[in-house]
Design a protein around this motif. Structure first.
Motif, PDB file in Angstrom:
ATOM      1  N   TRP A 173      11.584 -14.294  15.638  1.00 30.58           N
ATOM      2  CA  TRP A 173      12.010 -15.348  14.716  1.00 30.58           C
ATOM      3  C   TRP A 173      12.517 -16.607  15.427  1.00 30.58           C
ATOM      4  CZ3 TRP A 173      10.048 -15.104  10.204  1.00 30.58           C
ATOM      5  CH2 TRP A 173       9.816 -13.882   9.592  1.00 30.58           C
ATOM      6  N   TRP A 182      -8.827  -9.618   9.788  1.00 32.46           N
ATOM      7  CA  TRP A 182      -9.434  -9.454   8.475  1.00 32.46           C
ATOM      8  C   TRP A 182     -10.859  -8.917   8.614  1.00 32.46           C
ATOM      9  CZ3 TRP A 182      -7.447  -8.817   4.000  1.00 32.46           C
ATOM     10  CH2 TRP A 182      -8.251  -8.864   2.870  1.00 32.46           C
ATOM     11  N   PHE A 200     -10.673  -5.280   9.505  1.00 23.94           N
ATOM     12  CA  PHE A 200     -10.263  -4.485   8.341  1.00 23.94           C
ATOM     13  C   PHE A 200     -11.444  -4.298   7.382  1.00 23.94           C
ATOM     14  CE2 PHE A 200      -8.400  -4.398   4.013  1.00 23.94           C
ATOM     15  CZ  PHE A 200      -7.721  -3.205   4.110  1.00 23.94           C
ATOM     16  N   TRP A 228     -13.337  -6.885  -4.867  1.00 24.18           N
ATOM     17  CA  TRP A 228     -12.367  -6.528  -3.824  1.00 24.18           C
ATOM     18  C   TRP A 228     -11.215  -5.662  -4.341  1.00 24.18           C
ATOM     19  CZ3 TRP A 228     -12.030  -5.903   1.086  1.00 24.18           C
ATOM     20  CH2 TRP A 228     -10.790  -5.815   1.694  1.00 24.18           C
ATOM     21  N   SER A 229     -10.501  -6.130  -5.379  1.00 17.63           N
ATOM     22  CA  SER A 229      -9.307  -5.384  -5.793  1.00 17.63           C
ATOM     23  C   SER A 229      -9.677  -4.018  -6.370  1.00 17.63           C
ATOM     24  CB  SER A 229      -8.469  -6.182  -6.796  1.00 17.63           C
ATOM     25  OG  SER A 229      -9.227  -6.472  -7.934  1.00 17.63           O
ATOM     26  N   HIS A 230     -10.800  -3.959  -7.101  1.00 19.16           N
ATOM     27  CA  HIS A 230     -11.251  -2.653  -7.635  1.00 19.16           C
ATOM     28  C   HIS A 230     -11.663  -1.730  -6.486  1.00 19.16           C
ATOM     29  CE1 HIS A 230     -10.928  -4.055 -11.663  1.00 19.16           C
ATOM     30  NE2 HIS A 230     -11.892  -4.946 -11.552  1.00 19.16           N
ATOM     31  N   LYS A 231     -12.264  -2.342  -5.450  1.00 21.16           N
ATOM     32  CA  LYS A 231     -12.713  -1.541  -4.307  1.00 21.16           C
ATOM     33  C   LYS A 231     -11.520  -0.920  -3.572  1.00 21.16           C
ATOM     34  CE  LYS A 231     -15.787  -3.370  -1.456  1.00 21.16           C
ATOM     35  NZ  LYS A 231     -16.380  -4.102  -0.321  1.00 21.16           N
ATOM     36  N   ILE A 232     -10.491  -1.733  -3.336  1.00 27.37           N
ATOM     37  CA  ILE A 232      -9.310  -1.228  -2.626  1.00 27.37           C
ATOM     38  C   ILE A 232      -8.632  -0.136  -3.450  1.00 27.37           C
ATOM     39  CG2 ILE A 232      -7.007  -1.864  -1.748  1.00 27.37           C
ATOM     40  CD1 ILE A 232      -9.347  -2.790  -0.014  1.00 27.37           C
ATOM     41  N   LYS A 233      -8.596  -0.356  -4.772  1.00 33.39           N
ATOM     42  CA  LYS A 233      -8.013   0.661  -5.657  1.00 33.39           C
ATOM     43  C   LYS A 233      -8.780   1.983  -5.521  1.00 33.39           C
ATOM     44  CE  LYS A 233      -7.026   1.367 -10.551  1.00 33.39           C
ATOM     45  NZ  LYS A 233      -7.041   0.744 -11.868  1.00 33.39           N
ATOM     46  N   ILE A 252      -7.991   3.693  -2.208  1.00 33.90           N
ATOM     47  CA  ILE A 252      -6.673   4.334  -2.184  1.00 33.90           C
ATOM     48  C   ILE A 252      -6.708   5.626  -3.005  1.00 33.90           C
ATOM     49  CG2 ILE A 252      -4.268   4.084  -2.954  1.00 33.90           C
ATOM     50  CD1 ILE A 252      -4.513   1.105  -2.157  1.00 33.90           C
ATOM     51  N   PHE A 276      -0.745   3.670  -7.755  1.00 31.61           N
ATOM     52  CA  PHE A 276      -0.754   3.356  -6.321  1.00 31.61           C
ATOM     53  C   PHE A 276      -1.976   2.519  -5.952  1.00 31.61           C
ATOM     54  CE2 PHE A 276       2.018   7.232  -5.260  1.00 31.61           C
ATOM     55  CZ  PHE A 276       3.135   6.430  -5.132  1.00 31.61           C
ATOM     56  N   THR A 309      -3.747   0.594  -7.914  1.00 35.67           N
ATOM     57  CA  THR A 309      -3.623  -0.759  -8.480  1.00 35.67           C
ATOM     58  C   THR A 309      -2.664  -1.609  -7.644  1.00 35.67           C
ATOM     59  OG1 THR A 309      -3.915   0.281 -10.645  1.00 35.67           O
ATOM     60  CG2 THR A 309      -3.206  -2.005 -10.634  1.00 35.67           C
ATOM     61  N   GLY A 314      -1.977  -1.208  -4.425  1.00 31.83           N
ATOM     62  CA  GLY A 314      -2.647  -1.513  -3.149  1.00 31.83           C
ATOM     63  C   GLY A 314      -3.692  -2.595  -3.305  1.00 31.83           C
ATOM     64  N   GLY A 315      -4.485  -2.490  -4.381  1.00 28.12           N
ATOM     65  CA  GLY A 315      -5.528  -3.492  -4.633  1.00 28.12           C
ATOM     66  C   GLY A 315      -4.942  -4.883  -4.816  1.00 28.12           C
ATOM     67  N   LEU A 362      -3.350  -6.305  -1.411  1.00 26.73           N
ATOM     68  CA  LEU A 362      -4.359  -6.828  -0.487  1.00 26.73           C
ATOM     69  C   LEU A 362      -5.298  -7.817  -1.168  1.00 26.73           C
ATOM     70  CD1 LEU A 362      -5.268  -3.564   1.455  1.00 26.73           C
ATOM     71  CD2 LEU A 362      -4.104  -5.560   2.359  1.00 26.73           C
ATOM     72  N   LEU A 398      -1.733 -11.743  -1.138  1.00 25.17           N
ATOM     73  CA  LEU A 398      -1.988 -12.694  -0.046  1.00 25.17           C
ATOM     74  C   LEU A 398      -1.618 -14.122  -0.438  1.00 25.17           C
ATOM     75  CD1 LEU A 398      -5.399 -11.265   1.258  1.00 25.17           C
ATOM     76  CD2 LEU A 398      -3.091 -10.777   2.068  1.00 25.17           C
ATOM     77  N   GLU A 457      -5.190 -13.941 -11.659  1.00 22.09           N
ATOM     78  CA  GLU A 457      -6.119 -12.980 -11.037  1.00 22.09           C
ATOM     79  C   GLU A 457      -6.596 -11.930 -12.044  1.00 22.09           C
ATOM     80  OE1 GLU A 457      -5.491  -9.565 -10.063  1.00 22.09           O
ATOM     81  OE2 GLU A 457      -6.641  -9.257  -8.218  1.00 22.09           O
ATOM     82  N   ILE A 464      10.373 -15.426   4.416  1.00 22.22           N
ATOM     83  CA  ILE A 464       9.770 -15.767   5.726  1.00 22.22           C
ATOM     84  C   ILE A 464      10.021 -17.239   6.037  1.00 22.22           C
ATOM     85  CG2 ILE A 464       7.565 -16.020   6.955  1.00 22.22           C
ATOM     86  CD1 ILE A 464       6.570 -13.533   5.423  1.00 22.22           C
ATOM     87  N   LYS A 500      13.754 -17.732   6.893  1.00 20.73           N
ATOM     88  CA  LYS A 500      14.127 -17.139   8.174  1.00 20.73           C
ATOM     89  C   LYS A 500      13.398 -17.816   9.348  1.00 20.73           C
ATOM     90  CE  LYS A 500      15.685 -13.813  10.909  1.00 20.73           C
ATOM     91  NZ  LYS A 500      17.101 -13.808  11.284  1.00 20.73           N
ATOM     92  N   GLY A 501      12.164 -18.191   9.098  1.00 23.42           N
ATOM     93  CA  GLY A 501      11.321 -18.597  10.220  1.00 23.42           C
ATOM     94  C   GLY A 501      11.076 -20.086  10.366  1.00 23.42           C
TER      95      GLY A 501
END
Lengths: 231, 85
Positions: free
Chosen positions: A19, A42, A45, A96-101, A104, B5, B7, B9-10, B13, B18, B44, B78, B81-82
Motif C-alpha cells: 500500500w 484474464w 483464466f 459469461w455469467s451463466h457459464k461461470i455459474k 461453480i 453460490f 450466481t 460467483g458468476g 466475475l 469487476l 446487468e 482500495i 487506502k491506496g
C-alpha cells in the motif's frame, strides 16, 4: 537519528509495501505493466475455463463413461454433416455469467465422483431419473438456451423438413413450447416414467396448466416418432 | 445452495463484480460507490434478461445488486487506502 530495527512481521511488511507509494515507477510504467498483467491473467483464466469445456475433460471421470457411451450412439456425435455437438455445447452456457455459474455448480460432479454416487451401472440407473430431471428443469427454465445456440426456429426451412417435423415445429412456435418439451433423451437414454417426472418439472417451474397440457400433448407419439427417425 | 453460490460467483466475475470495483475506485464516497455498483447489478441483470421483466429472476437480480454494492464498497476502500487524491 540511529536506525531502529524493523520489528514488523513479514506479513505486516508486505502489507505496508503493497500500500506504499511507488518511488521509482512512473504512472505510465505502472499502468502499462498493470494492463499487460491484466491481459495475461484474464487470458490465462479464460483459457483454463475453456479447457474444462473439452470432451476429454468432461469424460475424464469414471462416472461419465455411461453418458459418453449413450451419446456416441446419437446424431449429435455422428451425422452426415460432420458437425458435432460435444458435452459443453449442450450443458455449458455461452454467456459469461451463466457459464461461470454452471462451472461453480459443476463442483457437485467432482464431489459425487469422489464419493462414488454413480460409480456402478446399478447406481447410475438408480439416479438416472433424478439427473435427467435436473437437466430438464434447467433447460425448460432457460427456454432451451443451449439448444438454441445451434438450432433456431427463425433459421428453419420447414419446407425442407419432413411433414411431421415441420408440423410439430410449427405447433411448438404457436404454443410457445421449447426444445426440451419434446426432445428429451436426445443424447442420453430416457429413464422409465420420465413423462411423469417431466410433468413434475413443469409444476415446479409454476408453468400454467394450459402450457403444461400443450407441452405434454401427443408427447408419447412425438417421442416414438423421434426415436424411430434416429434408428 | 449451489444455485446461490453459482450466481454469486458468476456475478463476482462478471459485470457487477469487476465494473463495481472499477467504479468504486473512482470515488472516495462509499455511498456513491455502493450506488454505482448496485446500478451495474440492476443493468446487468436486465441486459441478460433481454430488457424484459418477464425474463427477470428475482434471485439473480438481488444477488447481482448485493454483489455490485459490495464490489463498489471494496473499490472505494482500495481508493481510500491506496491513493492520496
Amino acid at each position: 537519528m540511529a536506525d531502529r530495527p524493523d520489528n514488523r512481521g513479514m506479513i505486516r511488511r508486505f502489507w505496508d509495501w503493497f500500500w506504499g507509494p511507488t518511488a521509482v515507477l512512473s504512472v505510465g510504467f505502472t499502468l502499462i505493466a498493470g494492463f499487460l498483467a491484466g491481459i495475461f491473467f484474464w487470458g490465462g483464466f479464460h483459457w483454463s475455463v475453456e479447457l474444462t469445456n473439452t470432451e476429454e475433460f468432461c469424460v475424464s471421470c469414471h462416472t461419465m463413461e455411461t453418458n459418453l457411451g449413450e451419446y456416441r450412439e446419437t446424431i449429435h456425435y455422428n451425422n452426415h454433416s460432420g458437425v458435432r455437438a460435444i458435452c459443453s455445447d449442450c450443458h455449458v452456457p455461452h454467456e459469461w455469467s451463466h457459464k461461470i455459474k454452471a462451472k461453480i455448480m459443476a463442483v457437485k460432479d467432482v464431489y459425487h465422483e469422489m464419493v462414488g454416487t454413480i460409480n456402478t451401472p446399478e447406481k447410475y440407473e438408480e439416479h438416472r431419473l433424478q439427473m435427467a430431471s435436473a437437466v430438464w428443469r434447467k433447460m425448460k427454465a432457460s427456454d432451451s438456451r443451449e439448444c438454441r445456440n445451434c438450432h433456431n426456429f427463425d433459421y428453419m426451412d420447414f419446407t425442407l423438413q419432413e411433414v411431421r417435423a415441420a408440423s410439430e415445429h410449427q405447433r411448438a412456435i404457436d404454443s410457445d413450447m421449447t426444445c426440451i418439451d419434446c426432445h428429451q433423451g436426445i443424447a442420453h437414454r430416457l429413464p422409465p416414467s420420465y413423462l411423469e417426472e417431466y410433468e413434475k418439472v413443469l409444476e415446479a417451474l409454476s408453468m400454467t396448466p394450459s402450457s403444461r397440457r400443450l407441452a405434454a400433448a401427443d408427447h408419447e407419439a412425438t417421442q416414438f416418432y423421434l426415436r424411430s427417425r434416429s434408428e | 445452495m449451489l444455485e446461490i453460490f453459482g450466481t454469486i460467483g458468476g456475478n463476482a466475475l462478471g459485470l457487477p463484480g469487476l465494473l463495481g470495483v472499477a467504479l468504486g475506485m473512482m470515488t472516495r464516497h462509499i455511498w456513491l460507490a455502493a450506488l454505482m455498483g448496485g446500478l451495474v447489478g440492476i443493468v446487468e441483470t436486465f441486459l441478460f434478461a433481454g430488457w424484459q421483466f418477464a425474463n427477470l429472476e428475482m434471485l439473480e437480480l438481488v444477488v447481482a445488486i448485493v454483489v455490485g454494492v459490495l464490489a463498489g464498497c471494496v473499490g472505494c476502500v482500495i481508493r481510500l487506502k491506496g491513493a492520496s487524491v
